[in-house]
Design a protein around this motif. Structure first.
Motif, short mmCIF file in Angstrom:
data_model
loop_
_atom_site.label_atom_id
_atom_site.label_comp_id
_atom_site.label_asym_id
_atom_site.label_seq_id
_atom_site.Cartn_x
_atom_site.Cartn_y
_atom_site.Cartn_z
N ARG B 170 46.79 18.66 27.22
CA ARG B 170 45.72 19.43 27.84
C ARG B 170 46.04 20.91 27.70
NH1 ARG B 170 43.70 19.33 34.14
NH2 ARG B 170 45.84 19.87 34.63
N TRP B 171 45.04 21.66 27.29
CA TRP B 171 45.19 23.11 27.25
C TRP B 171 44.39 23.70 28.38
CZ3 TRP B 171 48.32 26.17 24.64
CH2 TRP B 171 48.93 25.67 23.48
N LEU B 172 45.05 24.47 29.21
CA LEU B 172 44.35 25.23 30.23
C LEU B 172 44.36 26.69 29.79
CD1 LEU B 172 45.91 23.73 33.47
CD2 LEU B 172 43.76 23.11 32.39
N MET B 173 43.19 27.28 29.72
CA MET B 173 43.13 28.70 29.38
C MET B 173 42.37 29.41 30.48
SD MET B 173 42.02 27.75 25.68
CE MET B 173 42.99 26.53 24.84
N SER B 174 42.85 30.58 30.79
CA SER B 174 42.25 31.32 31.89
C SER B 174 42.40 32.80 31.65
CB SER B 174 42.94 30.94 33.21
OG SER B 174 42.61 31.87 34.20
N SER B 175 41.30 33.52 31.73
CA SER B 175 41.35 34.97 31.55
C SER B 175 41.56 35.62 32.90
CB SER B 175 40.05 35.45 30.91
OG SER B 175 40.11 36.84 30.71
N ASP B 176 42.79 36.09 33.11
CA ASP B 176 43.16 36.70 34.39
C ASP B 176 42.76 38.18 34.40
OD1 ASP B 176 44.18 36.88 36.89
OD2 ASP B 176 46.29 36.83 36.31
N VAL B 177 42.54 38.69 35.58
CA VAL B 177 42.07 40.07 35.71
C VAL B 177 42.42 40.55 37.12
CG1 VAL B 177 39.78 39.44 36.58
CG2 VAL B 177 40.05 41.55 35.26
N CYS B 178 42.31 41.85 37.36
CA CYS B 178 42.47 42.39 38.72
C CYS B 178 41.45 41.72 39.63
CB CYS B 178 42.28 43.90 38.75
SG CYS B 178 42.16 44.58 40.41
N LYS B 179 41.89 41.34 40.86
CA LYS B 179 41.03 40.56 41.74
C LYS B 179 40.08 41.44 42.57
CE LYS B 179 43.84 37.36 40.28
NZ LYS B 179 44.67 38.26 39.47
N HIS B 180 40.27 42.75 42.56
CA HIS B 180 39.44 43.66 43.36
C HIS B 180 39.27 43.12 44.79
CE1 HIS B 180 38.46 46.30 39.96
NE2 HIS B 180 38.50 45.21 39.24
N CYS B 181 40.41 42.91 45.45
CA CYS B 181 40.46 42.25 46.75
C CYS B 181 39.60 42.96 47.79
CB CYS B 181 41.90 42.25 47.29
SG CYS B 181 43.14 41.68 46.13
N THR B 182 39.14 42.17 48.76
CA THR B 182 38.45 42.74 49.92
C THR B 182 39.42 43.62 50.70
OG1 THR B 182 37.04 40.80 50.03
CG2 THR B 182 37.19 42.16 52.02
N HIS B 183 40.65 43.14 50.89
CA HIS B 183 41.70 43.95 51.48
C HIS B 183 42.74 44.18 50.40
CE1 HIS B 183 40.07 43.68 55.50
NE2 HIS B 183 39.85 42.40 55.29
#
Lengths: 366, 355
Positions: B170-183
């Motif tokens: 299984r290949w899991l691919m995910s484009s991660d990025v800054c989450k721009h958090c509420t806090h």
């Protein structure tokens, strides 16, 4: 991990374990060996998944040795300023002068070290653009700035008084009064100088700095008391250094007790305080602090003992800061310290929720 | 002139009844940062990793638009090197990589259904070797969903899973990025005010203010923001603030060919994500979950949230991130107690007659 393919996520494991895995195994084995020797908290080797063993949180970009050195000097200067201010009013001229010079030197060096640590040193005044209670570095800038100004003024007036040309001036009789005012002003910021740096480290996502956030201010306060008391003891004769000796002894005791809490009270997150360079630094720090405290008991009779004791206590305090700094950096570099405690936190919360739901269900059936 | 910053929701006295505005849900994050009530709606990313094909178009578009320099998997500038661990040579989010496509390669052994052979004890007494075949034929959709071979059903919907013999890859691919958090911890701890909350509810660094103190780097619970060593300042995703102000979508979302990266008003994205999760779970993908969607989590919910197919830490995400400033009031109390102790100890030492 291999809990059956029917459960969510079940059965999947990483196709090719990365080479970093073996390094981790070696480290764990080493830790296992040490556990028996000095009675470390028994932390089971945790199983956890990660993205190719890469860290999750970023380690601080702060420069080493500049920042740990600043943590030490700021603390020593803070306590020295309080000793100096009280010395002014209790007739201890040599102790007072020594303490004020230590405070001014430490404060000046702190300012320089902090500016050197900036990525854009030319912009250091941007630190005072805003005041943000949520930023320990902003609050710290507003503690360090007046503290360094007042300590340098106090020490400067000590020096001015020795210049014959200045002594001949009519304003010379005002100098002691102004100096005492500045000394008291500096002492007001002296206490916060010793502990805000602990908040600076604790208010991060670095696991081994954040978790002990309740004890770290006391560790830094104790460490600062030992250093400030020790240095002023070393620089003044036994007849005047009585308070310094008491401060140094109390500081050493507080430092050792708080360090024990930090190093043993937080399970897995306490582990980096025992391993590698951080562990060696902190063991050396303890040896220096205990040795210094022992010699302090003789410092009332022997100036030599006082000088040695002060040097040992200051070294112990400095090594403590370097050790704490290193432990945090190590905890950020290994995803284990981020993932495992967060997993445990999640599991505890889920168990609590399940218990709550179970309780409600029971009460409904009843 | 020095001003008391209102950029981070740290000052007590207004707003929430419990006084701690450093934590918990915050319905109007821009309004809380001081924008007028007519500010734009909060925007965000919904990254649906179940349709990510790992093409890295987002990474390229981001680098092109934001003119980010090249670096290797460890963030070393102008270095071209292979990470040696996977197809992922970006390695991590950092000062020069504001999108990072994670490549997770997983394997597990499966019991292959063997149609011609009846399993011992499976259907005792019948002797019907075709029973299994008939079950598969009669009840194929249901069997596919409830089968212990959950991955088999997954592989029907999920191009990232394939089989080879008795092993399933299984290949899991995910484009991660800054989450721009509420806090956002980075924003809370920034001493210069260089990091600020935009009218869109995102978090952006002002390059002309940042003095490179680096405090935001260890403060981020996701390890997103980093310092460019030769430059000294810190950099991270701006959610293409410049494009947003001109009514364009961020570069990564525009470039994504599978709509794995979706940009829009956060409320709408939440609804879309919930629907997508329900669809996937209905299809038997029990491992699907939303990450950063819950506004009751440790950071008050993320402006950029994800649909994941495995535990967050598998993708290099923290399983339970908490904004460090949640505990700051307690830290200041302990620091004040410590400072008082210092003064107390020294005072006590001076008390008493001199020998």
């Amino acid at each position: 991990m291999t809990s059956g393919v029917a459960t969510p996520g079940g059965g999947w494991r990483r196709a090719d374990p990365p080479s970093t895995g073996t390094r981790g195994d070696q480290r764990r084995t080493r830790k296992g060996g040490r556990r028996g020797r000095d009675g470390d908290p028994t932390v089971e080797d945790a199983e956890f998944s990660s993205y190719y063993g890469r860290p999750i949180v970023k380690p601080a970009t702060w420069k080493n040795p500049e920042v740990p050195l600043y943590l030490f000097l700021g603390g020593a200067a803070g306590v020295s300023s309080v000793i100096g201010a009280l010395g002014e009013f209790t007739g201890r001229p040599v102790l007072t002068r020594a303490a004020h010079h230590t405070a001014a030197g430490g404060a000046l060096a702190s300012v320089v070290l902090l500016i050197v640590d900036l990525g854009r040193p030319m912009r250091f005044l941007h630190m005072l653009r805003v005041f943000k209670p949520t930023s320990p570095l902003s609050v710290g800038s507003y503690i360090l700035s007046p503290f360094s100004a007042l300590t340098v003024a106090t020490a400067g007036l000590h020096v001015l008084e020795l210049v014959p040309a200045v002594r001949a001036l009519p304003v010379a009789r005002w100098i002691p009064g102004v100096r005492k005012g500045a000394a008291v002003g500096a002492a007001v910021f002296g206490g916060p100088m010793t502990t805000y740096t602990a908040v600076l480290l604790a208010n991060t996502a670095t696991p081994s700095w954040h978790e002990p956030y309740e004890e770290l201010p006391f560790l830094f306060a104790g460490s600062a008391l030992a250093a400030g008391g020790g240095v002023s003891m070393a620089l003044s004769p036994p007849a005047e250094s009585g308070p310094s000796r008491k401060v140094a002894l109390a500081g050493a005791a507080i430092e050792l007790a708080a360090a024990h809490r930090v190093e043993h009270g937080h399970g897995l997150v306490s582990e980096p305080y025992h391993l590698g360079r951080a562990g060696r630094l902190l063991r050396a720090a303890k040896a220096c602090t205990i040795g210094g405290a022992g010699l302090t008991l003789l410092a009332g009779r022997s100036r030599t003992a006082g000088v040695l004791a002060g040097a040992l206590l200051a070294t112990g305090s400095m090594l403590t800061r370097f050790g704490v700094f290193d432990a945090g950096m190590a905890s950020a570099r290994d995803p284990k310290y981020t993932v495992v405690p967060q997993r445990e936190r999640l599991a505890a919360r889920q168990a609590e929720a399940a218990e709550l739901a179970g309780g409600e269900a029971r009460s409904v059936t009843r | 002139m020095t001003t008391v910053s209102s950029a981070s929701p740290g000052l007590p006295g207004t707003g929430r009844p419990d006084g701690n505005r450093l934590f918990g849900p915050l319905p109007d994050v821009s309004g809380d940062a001081g924008y007028e009530p007519d500010h734009p709606a909060r925007v965000g990313f919904f990254t649906d990793t179940s349709v990510c094909i790992g093409c890295k178009a987002c990474e390229v578009a981001c680098k092109e638009w934001n003119t980010l320099p090249m670096d290797d998997a460890n963030g070393t500038r102008d270095q071209m090197a292979l990470s040696g661990m996977s197809y992922d040579n970006t390695g991590m989010l950092g000062a020069n990589s504001w999108r990072h496509v994670a490549f997770v390669e997983q394997v597990r052994t499966v019991d292959l259904p063997m149609p011609a052979v009846g399993l011992p004890g499976r259907s005792p007494g019948t002797g019907d070797v075709h029973a299994h075949d008939r079950v598969m034929a009669d009840d194929a959709p249901r069997a596919a969903q409830t089968s212990v071979l959950n991955a088999q059903s997954l592989s029907e919907f999920d191009p990232q899973t394939g089989q080879s013999g008795d092993r399933e890859i299984r290949w899991l691919m995910s484009s991660d990025v800054c989450k721009h958090c509420t806090h956002a911890a980075c924003l809370d701890v920034c001493p210069t005010g260089a990091l600020f909350r935009t009218e869109f509810g995102t978090v952006v660094v002002q390059g002309d203010i940042c003095n490179g103190c680096g405090y935001c780097v260890p403060a981020c619970p996701y390890g997103v923001i980093d310092q460019r060593k030769d430059d000294g300042r810190v950099f991270k995703c701006t959610m293409c603030y410049d494009r947003l102000t001109d009514g364009l979508q961020p570069a990564c979302a525009t470039a994504c060919p599978t709509q794995s990266i979706q940009f829009g008003d956060l409320d709408e994205l939440h609804a879309r994500a919930d629907a997508r999760l329900a669809t996937l779970q209905g299809q038997g993908v029990q491992t699907a979950r939303l990450y950063g969607r819950d506004e009751n989590d440790g950071v008050g919910g993320d402006g950029a949230f994800f649909l994941l197919l495995d535990e967050p830490e598998v993708y290099g995400l923290p399983p339970d991130p908490v904004v460090t400033t949640r505990d700051l009031p307690s830290m200041w109390k302990h620091a004040a107690a410590g400072a008082a102790m210092v003064v107390g100890v020294v005072l006590t030492a001076f008390v008493g007659r001199r020998p």
